[in-house]
Design an enzyme around this catalytic site. Sequence first.
Site, short mmCIF file in Angstrom:
data_model
loop_
_atom_site.label_atom_id
_atom_site.label_comp_id
_atom_site.label_asym_id
_atom_site.label_seq_id
_atom_site.Cartn_x
_atom_site.Cartn_y
_atom_site.Cartn_z
N ASP A 163 0.93 -1.38 0.02
CA ASP A 163 0.06 -0.01 -0.12
C ASP A 163 0.79 1.20 -0.03
O ASP A 163 1.86 1.21 -0.64
CB ASP A 163 -1.15 -0.11 1.14
N HIS B 164 -3.64 6.22 3.00
CA HIS B 164 -4.53 5.21 2.55
C HIS B 164 -3.97 3.83 3.21
O HIS B 164 -4.77 2.85 3.50
CB HIS B 164 -4.49 4.98 1.06
N SER C 115 -11.14 -0.64 -1.53
CA SER C 115 -9.98 -0.50 -0.68
C SER C 115 -10.12 -0.64 0.60
O SER C 115 -9.46 -1.20 1.41
CB SER C 115 -9.22 0.93 -0.90
#
Length: 759
Positions: free
Chosen positions: A144, A216, A541
């Site tokens: 990620d 994220h 996600s």
Amino acid sequence: MAACTRTWVFALFLGVLLAEISVCVSAKVHIVYMGSATGEGPDGVLRRHHQMLAAVHGGSVEKAQASHVYSYRHGFRGFAAKLTDDQASQIAKMPEVVSVFPNSKRRLHTTHSWDFMGLVGDETMEIPGFPTENQVNVIVGFIDTGIWLESPSFSDAGMPPVPARWKGKCQSGDEFNSSSCNRKVIGARYYRSGYEAEEDSTYTESFISPRDSSGHGSHTASIAAGRYVRNMNYKGLATGGARGGAPIARIAAYKTCWDSGCYDVDLLAAFDDAIKDGVHILSVSLGPDAPQGEYFNDAISIGSFHAVSHGILVVASVGNEGYKGSAINLAPWMITVAASSTDRDFVSDIIMEDGTKFTGESLSLSGMNVSARITSASEAYAGYFTPYQSSYCLESSLNSTKVKGKVLVCRQDDGSTESKLGKAEVVKEAGGVGMILIDDADKDVAIPFKIPSAIVGRVTGDKILSYINHTRNPTSKILRAKTVLGSQPAPRIAAFSSKGPNSLTPEILKPDISAPGLNILAAWSPAAVGKMQFNILSGTSAACPHITGIATLVKAVHPSWSPSAIKSAIMTTATILDKRHKPITVDPEGRRANPFEYGSGFVNPRRVLDPGLVYDLHPKDYKAFLCSIQYDEKSIHLITGDRSVCNETLPTASNLNYPSITVANLKGNFSVKRTVTNVGKPGSIYRAGVSAPRGINVTVVPNRLIFNSYGQKMDFTVHFQIAAPTKGYSFGFLSWKNGKIRVTSPLVVLVRPSEKGLL
Ligand SMILES: *[C@@H]1O[C@H](CO)[C@@H](O)[C@H](O)[C@H]1NC(C)=O
Ligand SMILES: *[C@@H]1O[C@H](CO)[C@@H](O)[C@H](O)[C@H]1NC(C)=O
Ligand SMILES: *[C@@H]1O[C@H](CO)[C@@H](O)[C@H](O)[C@H]1NC(C)=O
Ligand SMILES: *[C@@H]1O[C@H](CO)[C@@H](O)[C@H](O)[C@H]1NC(C)=O
Ligand SMILES: *[C@@H]1O[C@H](CO)[C@@H](O)[C@H](O)[C@H]1NC(C)=O
Ligand SMILES: *[C@@H]1O[C@H](CO)[C@@H](O)[C@H](O)[C@H]1NC(C)=O
Ligand SMILES: *[C@@H]1O[C@H](CO)[C@@H](O)[C@H](O)[C@H]1NC(C)=O
């Protein structure tokens, strides 16, 4: 590196000849994938890669070295190098090479959710009857954007020492020391060679280190394995305690994604290291744009194939493109996750002058104190813009004389990528005081608008427009966003969640499972947009790490289970009913959802630890699968690293022992084989129950399975026969029942329209 020829290019723009440019035969970064690792030492591997490169550089060792970018050698073999198309095709013909493909860019698939799924408790999730403390020995890797270590979600307070199995490292870099890792985040690395080869790396907003500047990576890691945080909230919304699915499992961060995306070269490098480092589960909330490339031209498929061959479960997101057939991360060796809502929602009330109240989706923290005139943006067109164009509230399309002091009703087309935040900005700059955005497809995705705003669907939007049309001086007031608990129906499949069928192998259903991915609160990076500790995001996600967290609990309780047994347990225990016990629906239409939308259904963590039976798979089964979809034997040798031929090919890819059953082209009749393994009590009897797809007769033989021992395997066959005129896809399910245990597989059958005549 580039061979350029000067040429004239004629471009007509308003009748003017514009430019002369150079056309170049340029070298681009390619990945040369060579299959399974052979255990050769690092020097030998590098020498061999340089030799192969020298062969296409006229024997020049210097040129070979200069073109080399990265070598893979732990989990699988191959390298990345700058190659012209011609050199790439020469290398592709070499005997040790499986595939050569360009270094493509992948995108990130941008958290109450655990309470909603029925998991309670702070530090150890309590699933009655199953102690899950062993999660401290489970290591979860996240491919990620890195991690914000200082977040309370990643505190190591009270955690035991790092498991002995761990061989990874804590790589230093910008604002990140090799001593920065702790007993919670036990490893962190970053990968940039693929990114630097493609992008201007002199400008970057990222830390060149595992530190997360995007948010994220911290978001996904904390959903799966974040510690309990007593007061997690988004600026006062969604307040309360929150934690990941497996709060005391270990985290390893592999940062591969930078400002503009994630490159294949770097993704593969992360898989390569993760396999060696000793992770048990990998979580990958990103992927290619649909349609996905063939399995061995796609970094995530390759990396996950080798991860699974080393006993590592790979969990991936299905994508956010929403339309039928847009599903990605299609390989049968990963578990692919769709996104649903929860019963928590964020809304703003919209109050009209006559007291009529509407509700819209919003994360706007400012509300209007007084009512203001409301008008359709199409009435406020500026200059050359037509009313229709202005109704989308795009840059400079609004006349500030007409907008000043008003609330504007703007539009967004289904599937449009226009920035919603940007529209609120346009309205604000034109002097507007509020915005109502009509966005039917994504009406449930809450957006942190900077001015009082709310998103409504088409039905509510039309009511508001009609109110405006029929009122002399229409006014309205948009209130501050608030949290609503218990919103119904829930879960619903999110409109943006990508859908099946599988565009590469129609015999394998994708997605596999669904989990919450709409308006999820989780950890964030204070260095990212908003400078917040926690943030609310929507996307597959966010759905993916929910499954990662649950898989971690299954691994903790059943450490010996294979990746496919864990996946099977998650899939066969899922539910296709919502909290009201009605069939799960899909946004925006609210119609009944099907397996192309939710896979096996919505995950049910309370049942995953005791699935009764599992559909197990081993590397040799994936080999047989590859044989059945016409991979040549040479490639299969290299990929699997053994010398065997396709001696055990499946008669059809439908026969891969998958926890769902798809018949991709039914003509007359068809039979599918499966094998189940007893992981429940010895001496248990299962009976088959079928809900047949419309127009299809389904028979299960035998329809009773008697298991005498744990681990015992039994085969059965499912016969499908066209019984009534039918065409297209139809859906049903098969359920093996033993007391309270249900082992359920979706049945998906495609009857081609032309086959109707066969009846
Ligand atoms: C890294 O180590 C240096 C020297 O010990 C220290 O000053 C700095 O604060 C550390 N940085 C981080 C992010 O831990
Ligand atoms: C509404 O009033 C509150 C308190 O007086 C103030 O802080 C806020 O800025 C006002 N909102 C707007 C949109 O003017
Ligand atoms: C904006 O609207 C005003 C009032 O209707 C009009 O006079 C002006 O020409 C418009 N300006 C633009 C740029 O369209
Ligand atoms: C509102 O009126 C405009 C023209 O005056 C018309 O084009 C539009 O369809 C009307 N909308 C509704 C929802 O009634
Ligand atoms: C297929 O080949 C493998 C490896 O060479 C061997 O172990 C296996 O027994 C063979 N299977 C059959 C059915 O011949
Ligand atoms: C399936 O079809 C084949 C050929 O069309 C036929 O021979 C066979 O009897 C059928 N099987 C069943 C169970 O109907
Ligand atoms: C389908 O199954 C039903 C009940 O088992 C049976 O009566 C019927 O004949 C079957 N239809 C076909 C076309 O095989």
